[in-house]
Design a protein around this motif. Structure first.
Motif, PDB file in Angstrom:
ATOM      1  N   TYR A 235       3.078  -9.920  -0.876  1.00  0.00           N
ATOM      2  CA  TYR A 235       2.362  -8.737  -0.177  1.00  0.00           C
ATOM      3  C   TYR A 235       2.897  -8.366   1.102  1.00  0.00           C
ATOM      4  O   TYR A 235       3.167  -9.422   1.933  1.00  0.00           O
ATOM      5  N   LEU A 236       3.205  -7.254   1.198  1.00  0.00           N
ATOM      6  CA  LEU A 236       3.846  -6.684   2.408  1.00  0.00           C
ATOM      7  C   LEU A 236       3.181  -5.498   3.045  1.00  0.00           C
ATOM      8  O   LEU A 236       2.623  -4.611   2.219  1.00  0.00           O
TER       9      LEU A 236
ATOM     10  N   LEU B  44       0.903  -1.259  -0.073  1.00  0.00           N
ATOM     11  CA  LEU B  44      -0.063  -0.071  -0.004  1.00  0.00           C
ATOM     12  C   LEU B  44       0.959   1.258   0.041  1.00  0.00           C
ATOM     13  O   LEU B  44       1.872   1.440   0.851  1.00  0.00           O
ATOM     14  N   ASP B  45       0.469   2.085  -0.984  1.00  0.00           N
ATOM     15  CA  ASP B  45       1.475   3.381  -0.912  1.00  0.00           C
ATOM     16  C   ASP B  45       0.875   4.372   0.253  1.00  0.00           C
ATOM     17  O   ASP B  45       0.116   5.063  -0.089  1.00  0.00           O
ATOM     18  N   ARG B  46       1.727   4.380   1.105  1.00  0.00           N
ATOM     19  CA  ARG B  46       1.404   5.049   2.438  1.00  0.00           C
ATOM     20  C   ARG B  46       2.600   5.635   2.790  1.00  0.00           C
ATOM     21  O   ARG B  46       3.500   4.941   3.124  1.00  0.00           O
ATOM     22  N   PRO B  47       2.605   6.819   3.888  1.00  0.00           N
ATOM     23  CA  PRO B  47       3.609   7.230   4.368  1.00  0.00           C
ATOM     24  C   PRO B  47       4.298   6.273   5.277  1.00  0.00           C
ATOM     25  O   PRO B  47       5.515   6.365   5.570  1.00  0.00           O
ATOM     26  N   ARG B  48       3.492   5.669   5.936  1.00  0.00           N
ATOM     27  CA  ARG B  48       4.055   4.589   7.043  1.00  0.00           C
ATOM     28  C   ARG B  48       4.950   3.480   6.299  1.00  0.00           C
ATOM     29  O   ARG B  48       5.537   2.772   7.225  1.00  0.00           O
ATOM     30  N   HIS B  49       4.875   3.312   5.145  1.00  0.00           N
ATOM     31  CA  HIS B  49       5.636   2.244   4.435  1.00  0.00           C
ATOM     32  C   HIS B  49       6.922   2.859   3.692  1.00  0.00           C
ATOM     33  O   HIS B  49       7.459   2.174   3.194  1.00  0.00           O
TER      34      HIS B  49
ATOM     35  N   ALA C 197      -7.570  -7.414  -2.405  1.00  0.00           N
ATOM     36  CA  ALA C 197      -7.202  -7.589  -3.771  1.00  0.00           C
ATOM     37  C   ALA C 197      -5.534  -7.739  -3.895  1.00  0.00           C
ATOM     38  O   ALA C 197      -5.321  -8.738  -4.332  1.00  0.00           O
ATOM     39  N   GLY C 198      -4.960  -6.850  -2.991  1.00  0.00           N
ATOM     40  CA  GLY C 198      -3.383  -6.863  -2.981  1.00  0.00           C
ATOM     41  C   GLY C 198      -3.068  -8.454  -2.690  1.00  0.00           C
ATOM     42  O   GLY C 198      -2.192  -9.109  -3.005  1.00  0.00           O
ATOM     43  N   VAL C 199      -3.695  -8.847  -1.577  1.00  0.00           N
ATOM     44  CA  VAL C 199      -3.322 -10.304  -0.883  1.00  0.00           C
ATOM     45  C   VAL C 199      -3.828 -11.365  -2.150  1.00  0.00           C
ATOM     46  O   VAL C 199      -3.022 -12.083  -2.367  1.00  0.00           O
ATOM     47  N   ILE C 200      -4.753 -11.408  -2.640  1.00  0.00           N
ATOM     48  CA  ILE C 200      -5.326 -12.452  -3.390  1.00  0.00           C
ATOM     49  C   ILE C 200      -4.504 -12.372  -4.852  1.00  0.00           C
ATOM     50  O   ILE C 200      -4.201 -13.398  -5.142  1.00  0.00           O
TER      51      ILE C 200
END
Length: 333
Positions: free
Chosen positions: A218-219, A174-179, A202-205
């Motif tokens: 997925y991470l 996921l494109d998030r600042p926490r990542h 959906a990302g995990v699937i």
């Protein structure tokens, strides 16, 4: 196309498998009418209303364990709400009538209507907090990746197990600042990245079919409720997943404790998050790697694309339906 496993399956009535398709189809069509209109709340409410109406037609005694929020936060499909006709099997229900509300509002890829049901007491009551997650698809030895290993260790181990160099592995995050640090660490390994704006179910699937989706692992940290939904899908289609709750306040920890969480450091496997016989269905709202979005034809016909799975039989069905009886999508339907 269908992949079939054991011919004899116990647990939930298999008729419910196709009934679930109607539930996600209704929610997806309702949400799709709001695609690209910039109104997340309206799209989500339309999906919630449609999904709840259809759930209440099912011959089940259903309890929502993953839903739109707690009772004081959500008027319907809240955690603990009873749905169904009140007859039939007692089941736990995890749902997201519109996974990726922002995606739908912007008409971007991979928005879905999603639901999973399992025998009563089988789904993790996950509070609405974050969850650290790692997931890969089927075909690997157990323990190839681990939530407590570094991104480098996990990606190198996965590449070795797949028999490819690290630069042929693609991670979805996921494109998030926490990542920011996680993204930096993954790029440092030489692996590729697929950053997504929303929709981590959906990302995990997507990890279950890397040849089609281009995603191997997925991470990252996303919603705990979405983690349970993704775990339910992996129980059916195969793969490995671990998740750990991430609480950020005493209030969140208290809420989690009330829902039965005792060990806040526990790594949950997908088998622990979704036990027993599990059914999972998802219908595309917008086009994506997994499913096509709802199509509205000039003649009024509506086309939907759905995947529905069952853990006890290992069956995965892909259902592309053309709907001509449009009254069933009306509010009164």
């Amino acid at each position: 196309m269908a992949m079939t496993g054991n011919a004899k399956a116990a647990g939930l009535d298999r008729i419910l498998t196709l009934e679930l398709v109607r539930v996600t189809e209704r929610a997806a069509v309702a949400a799709a009418r709001w695609r690209g209109r910039g109104d997340e709340m309206a799209a989500d409410q339309a999906a919630v209303d449609a999904m709840r109406r259809e759930l209440n037609r099912l011959p089940i005694e259903g309890t929502v364990v993953i839903g739109e929020g707690e009772r004081d936060e959500a008027p319907m499909l809240y955690i603990g709400e009873k749905v169904g006709k009140g007859s039939g099997p007692k089941v736990d229900i995890a749902l997201d009538p519109l996974e990726g509300t922002t995606i739908c509002a912007k008409n971007q890829p991979n928005s879905l209507a999603v639901i999973a049901i399992a025998e009563g007491g089988s789904l993790l009551y996950a509070p609405d907090v974050y969850m650290q997650k790692i997931a890969i698809g089927p075909g690997y030895a157990k323990g190839v990746v681990d939530l407590d290993a570094s991104p480098l260790e996990n990606i190198q181990a996965l590449a070795a197990a797949k028999g490819v160099p690290v630069n042929e592995i693609t991670a979805c995050i996921l494109d998030r600042p926490r990542h920011a640090k996680l993204i930096e660490d993954v790029r440092a390994t030489g692996a590729a990245l697929r950053l997504i704006g929303d929709g981590d179910v959906a990302g995990v699937i997507h990890t279950t079919n890397p040849d089609e989706t281009g995603i191997d692992i997925y991470l990252g940290i996303g919603g705990a409720p979405e983690g349970v939904l993704a775990a339910a899908a992996l129980r059916c289609i195969g793969g490995q997943m671990q998740g750990r709750l991430v609480t950020q306040s005493d209030a969140q920890r208290e809420r989690a404790a009330k829902m039965g969480v005792k060990d806040f450091d526990k790594k949950f496997t997908h088998d622990e998050m979704a036990k027993g016989d599990v059914l999972f269905a998802a219908t595309g709202v917008t086009d994506g790697n997994l499913l096509s979005g709802v199509r509205f034809a000039r003649n009024g016909e509506i086309t939907t694309d759905t995947v529905v799975m069952r853990s006890s039989s290992g069956t995965v069905r892909w259902i592309k339906a053309t709907h001509r009886d449009l009254e069933k999508f009306d509010n009164e339907g």
